[in-house]
Every structure is written in C-alpha cells, then in structure tokens.
Write an enzyme that holds these catalytic residues in place. Structure first.
Site, PDB file in Angstrom:
ATOM      1  N   SER A 180      22.864 104.051  70.230  1.00 50.88           N
ATOM      2  CA  SER A 180      23.551 103.824  71.341  1.00 50.88           C
ATOM      3  C   SER A 180      23.741 102.731  70.830  1.00 50.88           C
ATOM      4  O   SER A 180      24.345 101.947  70.528  1.00 50.88           O
ATOM      5  CB  SER A 180      21.597 103.531  72.503  1.00 50.88           C
ATOM      6  OG  SER A 180      22.488 104.113  73.662  1.00 50.88           O
ATOM      7  N   ASP A 444      25.350 114.602  73.376  1.00 53.53           N
ATOM      8  CA  ASP A 444      25.585 113.125  74.403  1.00 53.53           C
ATOM      9  C   ASP A 444      26.853 112.680  74.983  1.00 53.53           C
ATOM     10  O   ASP A 444      27.770 112.601  74.160  1.00 53.53           O
ATOM     11  CB  ASP A 444      25.015 112.782  72.897  1.00 53.53           C
ATOM     12  CG  ASP A 444      25.046 110.781  73.167  1.00 53.53           C
ATOM     13  OD1 ASP A 444      24.738 110.971  74.759  1.00 53.53           O
ATOM     14  OD2 ASP A 444      24.966 109.978  72.057  1.00 53.53           O
ATOM     15  N   HIS A 469      21.776 112.613  72.036  1.00 54.18           N
ATOM     16  CA  HIS A 469      22.018 110.982  71.841  1.00 54.18           C
ATOM     17  C   HIS A 469      20.934 110.791  70.658  1.00 54.18           C
ATOM     18  O   HIS A 469      19.944 110.703  70.698  1.00 54.18           O
ATOM     19  CB  HIS A 469      21.175 110.221  72.953  1.00 54.18           C
ATOM     20  CG  HIS A 469      21.974 108.897  73.258  1.00 54.18           C
ATOM     21  ND1 HIS A 469      23.548 108.861  72.834  1.00 54.18           N
ATOM     22  CD2 HIS A 469      21.149 107.772  73.224  1.00 54.18           C
ATOM     23  CE1 HIS A 469      22.964 106.895  73.286  1.00 54.18           C
ATOM     24  NE2 HIS A 469      22.100 106.507  73.671  1.00 54.18           N
TER      25      HIS A 469
END
Ligand code: NAG
Ligand code: NAG
Ligand code: NAG
Ligand code: NAG
Ligand code: NAG
Ligand code: NAG
Ligand code: NAG
Length: 501
Positions: A180, A444, A469
């Site tokens: 991320s 995601d 994710h």
C-alpha cells in the site's frame, strides 16, 4: 491504502478505541473498522495493547533531514528478527506506513518465508508520526510540517546507513518491502536511494498521486460483480432510495432507527449529508479492499465478512427492499465490530480529527494520514464517476475536510499543487529504476493507481486475478487461489535472481 476505517465517531464502541482513519496500510494493525473520508487507512490498537514477543528498539533521527541548521532529534521505533540470518545474507527492510507498525509482522507473513529460504536478516521501521514514533510533542498542524514521504525516505536512508555500519551489514544486499502506501515508499526508496537498496517488493502500491480518485469506487463496483451483476445494481438502488428519502426530514426518525444511529439524524449542511452517505458506503469499500485477505494474525476482526456475505444479503428478497438490506448490512457490521450504534455526526468527526494529542484519536493515524492526503497525495475516493453504485460524496466534500481539519490554507488549490509536486518528484507511473516488482490484485481498488503492466524486464508487474489489497504479503494458507500461490513463488524467484546480480 489504504485505509478504511475507523472512526470513533462513525462507530461508537468500547472496543474500538481508536478510530478514525482511512485505510491504506497493509502492515498496520486493524482492530476495528471505521470509516473515513478520503482514503482508507488501516489502523489498530491491538498492537499498542499487546505488543507481542518482539522487542521494541529505538533509533535516533533528525527531525528535519533537509535543514542542516536544525539539530533536533527524536527516537524512531523499529523491530528486528535475526532468526533466519546466515552470514552474508540479505537484509530485508519492512517499511512502516500510516498506522502503528504491528510487531506481528516480525513473526508472520510471506516476507519471513522468503527470509528463511534466503537467510535474511529482518527489520521493520515504523513511519514517523505513527504508532509510537513521535518526532514532536504533539500533532499540531504546525508540527505536521515534518510529516512527509520525503522525510520518511530520508529516515529510511539514515537508518539503513547507520544500521549497516553498526551491525556490519554494509556489504550485504538490502531489499525493501512494503504494501500500500509503504509499497510506494519501497519503490521510491529504490528509486531515490539506489546505492542503499538493491531491490524492492512494492505491493499494491499507488505510485500515482491524484486529487480525485473516482476509479476507486469503479473497482468496488467491478469487484462486486464477481459475485453477480445484480449485486452492484441492488446497492445502487438502495443508495438512491436512501438519497431520495433524505430529501424529506420527516423520514429522519425512521432512517435513524433503520441504521441504528447513535443520535438523532440532523442534516444541516451538505457535509453532514455526505458524511452519512460515505460512512454507509464505507462498509462496502472496506470489505472489498480486504476481501478474504489472511489478516487474522494481525488481530483483525470481521475478516469473515466478504464480498459474498454482503452480496448475498443484498440479493436476498426475504430481507425486504434493497434499502432494508442496505440497513441490514450496517447492523451486521455493528455487531461484527462490537458496536452499539453508528455515529454519523460530521462535527464530532472533525472535532476528533482536530485533536492534536498523541493519546487521542490520533493513535490510529487518522489525523496524520489525512494530513498526508491534503499535502501530498489526494487519493479522494469520490462518487464522481457514473460507473459506480454510490451517491453523495463528491470531491468538494473531501477537499473541504482539509480546510475544516487543518485550516483555510489547505484548500482545493493547495492540494492540487501538492499532488502535482508529488508526481514531479517521484515520476508517477514513469519509474526509471530497476529490480522493483509491483504485485497487484484485481479486486483491490488501489490497483487503479498502481503499476499493472511490466515497465521493463527489470520492473515487472505481478497480476493476481481475484485477490484484494496486499494479499501476497499475508501468510500462505491452504485455500489460497493458485494464482496467489504462483505470485508468491514468482516474487521469490525474482528475489533469488536479483540477489545474484
Ligand atoms: C496478547 O494476546 C494474546 C491473545 O489475544 C494473549 O494470549 C497474550 O497473553 C497477550 N500478550 C500480552 C503481552 O498481553
Ligand atoms: C522470528 O520469526 C520466527 C518465525 O516466524 C518466529 O518464530 C520468531 O519468534 C521471530 N522472532 C522474533 C524475535 O520476533
Ligand atoms: C463471523 O465470525 C463471527 C465470530 O466467529 C461469528 O459470530 C459470525 O456469525 C460470523 N459471521 C458471518 C457472516 O459468517
Ligand atoms: C454532533 O456533535 C456535535 C459536537 O460534538 C454536538 O454539538 C452536536 O449536538 C451533535 N449533533 C447531534 C445531532 O447530536
Ligand atoms: C488557498 O490556500 C492558499 C495557501 O495554501 C492561499 O494562498 C489561497 O488564497 C487559498 N485560496 C482560497 C480560495 O482560500
Ligand atoms: C480472472 O478470473 C476470472 C474468473 O476466474 C475470469 O473470468 C477472468 O477472465 C480472469 N481475468 C484475467 C485477466 O485473467
Ligand atoms: C486489475 C489489474 O489492473 N490488473 C493488472 C495487474 O498487472 C497485470 C500485468 O502483470 C495486468 O495485466 C493486469 O491487468
């Protein structure tokens, strides 16, 4: 990216001590779900309360790496695991992000599997201003000027240099890991400090900053269609019905009851309205973003609420109209997160986000991450695309929060300038580097700002059809999709190859 969640106001609970936030992060710990405006950030408290077996260590850093005249220093938290280290092996550096660094990652996760096979030394550095890494006495807007990805990369560079000297790792090959926002940092660390880091695994990394990010909800829609084409249509019907009802204040008492609101519903401004609608949409955003991710080891709860669970409810005619099913989902989420009621009071949200104490709601990182969105990244997950099922939280709602929380000089034009500067500085999608792998999951929503095609042989993307994710970072388990297993193996073989170069 991530981040969703949390917010004390959104969810009133004893359990969710923290809240507020947005979610993005893959390595922070999430103890409860909350909802927020811009980006979803993962936040957690469990790591604070139950810090596990790994010892905390502290590293002195300068407050401002870009002003030689400012000698102020502070202590940054880090963790190590030398269990797998074999002399001459690589050093794996896990980069912390927009929430407390969770020491559970020192014991679990795919990077440790790689470490075992490659004889690596493992270290994780918490990001400045999150968790227990406190560079300033509080989180006043003035102090937050020292919170930026550039300062964070300079922290990493200094940490890497000093640790290498102290531990005799100067000749070893360093590999950066992150998921991320920290995935972007991993790529940027390799890009900006190529002499310090040999390779990087930049999972689910949003490398392109953008003020308006309506594509997020487009991917949410797309991901809901993996259940059935009707699912997002029913969600749209529900949110449209609610939006219509909200035009008539006579419906408010009933709405408050249906959605188990903590207080009477009061909609005095467009911000109140948008905040309420965003909070409800947030259930879907969070569930899609983390669909089936193997996160229990982090202390995450509610991991059994999946796209299938939400879409089964939305498609069940025995649960009344789509509007009623939408309310059923809110009640399911409240129960799952041990919350009594749903708080949708925008002013109390702003009040919490304006708290500058380390011990306040900022513990989860919500205030800090929103600051980074206002001053570096944008990433505002608006309803501005017609190709998505939600309604009512357009871009101006997100931008207004920058001013409401940090002051009038944080406005649409300052955010646009900041985002442009971020892309100029890091190069957005145009990354000129080598030995960085970019895994992305099709479910995601963050993949929309990531590298999804090989840039070159030396900058490959790894597409994982059907995962959410950061899926490849979590510990492997029996029921993993074959393409996820393949992706982990493929990343391993890239590391093996690169470590020989
Ligand atoms: C951490 O949590 C686990 C399980 O919830 C518990 O068994 C353990 O005793 C806790 N450790 C500390 C130090 O609180
Ligand atoms: C290092 O990782 C191994 C494998 O997961 C684990 O058994 C060990 O407890 C970890 N050590 C520390 C200090 O976290
Ligand atoms: C999820 O797990 C919790 C705790 O095990 C359980 O009470 C709940 O019924 C489960 N929910 C669903 C939708 O499976
Ligand atoms: C919302 O919160 C504010 C500030 O915390 C409070 O003054 C106000 O009464 C609350 N609104 C409602 C409808 O309860
Ligand atoms: C927006 O903020 C900038 C400073 O960041 C300021 O110069 C500008 O006047 C502000 N614009 C408005 C419309 O308030
Ligand atoms: C991903 O998987 C789905 C269902 O398993 C399939 O229909 C689709 O074609 C796949 N997409 C790609 C790009 O491989
Ligand atoms: C959903 C998505 O954008 N997936 C992409 C991830 O990366 C691969 C390249 O490896 C692309 O082909 C996918 O389209």
């Amino acid at each position: 990216m991530a981040q969703r969640e949390v917010h004390q106001s959104g969810w009133d609970s004893k359990r969710c001590v923290i809240l507020l936030g947005v979610i993005l992060d893959c390595i922070a710990l999430s103890s409860c779900l909350t909802v927020r405006q811009s980006v979803r950030l993962r936040v957690g408290l469990l790591s604070e309360m139950n810090a596990s077996d790994t010892d905390e260590l502290w590293f002195p850093q300068r407050l401002d790496h870009f002003n030689g005249a400012d000698g102020r220093v502070w202590k940054q938290r880090y963790f190590i695991n030398d269990t797998f280290y074999r002399s001459g092996g690589p050093v794996f550096l896990m980069i912390g992000g927009e929430g407390p660094a969770n020491p559970a990652w020192m014991q679990y996760g795919t990077w440790l599997t790689y470490a075992r096979m490659l004889g690596a030394f493992c270290v994780m550095l918490e990001h400045r201003f999150y968790g227990r890494s406190h560079p300033t006495e509080d989180l006043s807007t003035d102090n937050l000027r020292y919170l930026s990805s550039k300062q964070a990369l300079a922290d990493l560079a200094h940490f890497r240099t000093v640790l290498a000297d102290q531990m005799g790792f100067a000749g070893n090959k360093w590999v950066a890991f992150g998921g991320s926002y920290p995935g972007s940092l991993a790529a940027w660390f390799r890009l900006k400090y190529p002499h310090l880091v040999h390779a990087a695994v930049a999972t689910s990394a949003p490398v392109h900053a953008v003020v308006n990010f309506p594509e997020y909800l487009e991917v949410v829609r797309q991901s809901l269609t993996t259940h059935s084409p009707e699912c997002p249509q029913l969600v749209k019907k529900a949110s449209d019905t609610l939006f219509e009802k909200l035009k008539d204040p006579k419906t408010y008492d009933q709405i408050a009851k249906d959605f188990s609101l903590c207080e009477k519903l009061q909609i005095q401004t467009h911000m109140d309205l948008a905040y309420f609608l965003e909070t409800l949409a947030g259930n879907f955003m969070d569930v899609v973003q983390y669909n089936k991710d193997n996160r229990q080891f982090e202390g995450a709860i509610g991991t059994n609420i999946t796209i299938k669970v939400l879409c089964d409810i939305m498609s069940d005619p025995s649960r009344g109209e789509p509007y009623d099913r939408y309310a059923t989902i809110v009640n399911l989420m409240l129960k799952t997160f041990f919350l009594k009621c749903l708080n949708v009071n925008y002013s109390s949200y702003i009040k919490e986000m304006s708290d500058t104490a380390w011990k306040g709601p900022a513990l989860g990182g919500g205030r800090q991450w929103v600051y980074q969105t206002c001053t570096e990244f944008g990433f505002y997950q608006s309803t501005d695309s017609p190709n998505q099922p939600f309604v009512g939280f357009p871009l101006p709602y997100h931008l207004q929060q920058c001013s409401d929380i940090f002051g009038a000089s944080f406005n649409a034009s300052s955010v646009a300038d900041a985002v442009q500067q971020t892309n100029e500085y890091y190069g957005s999608y145009d990354i000129r580097s080598s030995r960085i792998v970019f895994p992305n999951g099709s479910i995601d929503p963050w993949h929309a700002l990531g590298i999804t095609k090989d840039i070159s042989d030396d900058l490959p993307a790894v597409f994982i059809n059907g995962t959410a994710h950061c899926a490849n970072m979590y510990p492997a388990r029996e029921e993993d999709l074959p393409q996820l297993v393949f992706a982990r193996d493929h990343i391993f073989s890239l590391l093996q190859k690169w470590l020989k170069q």
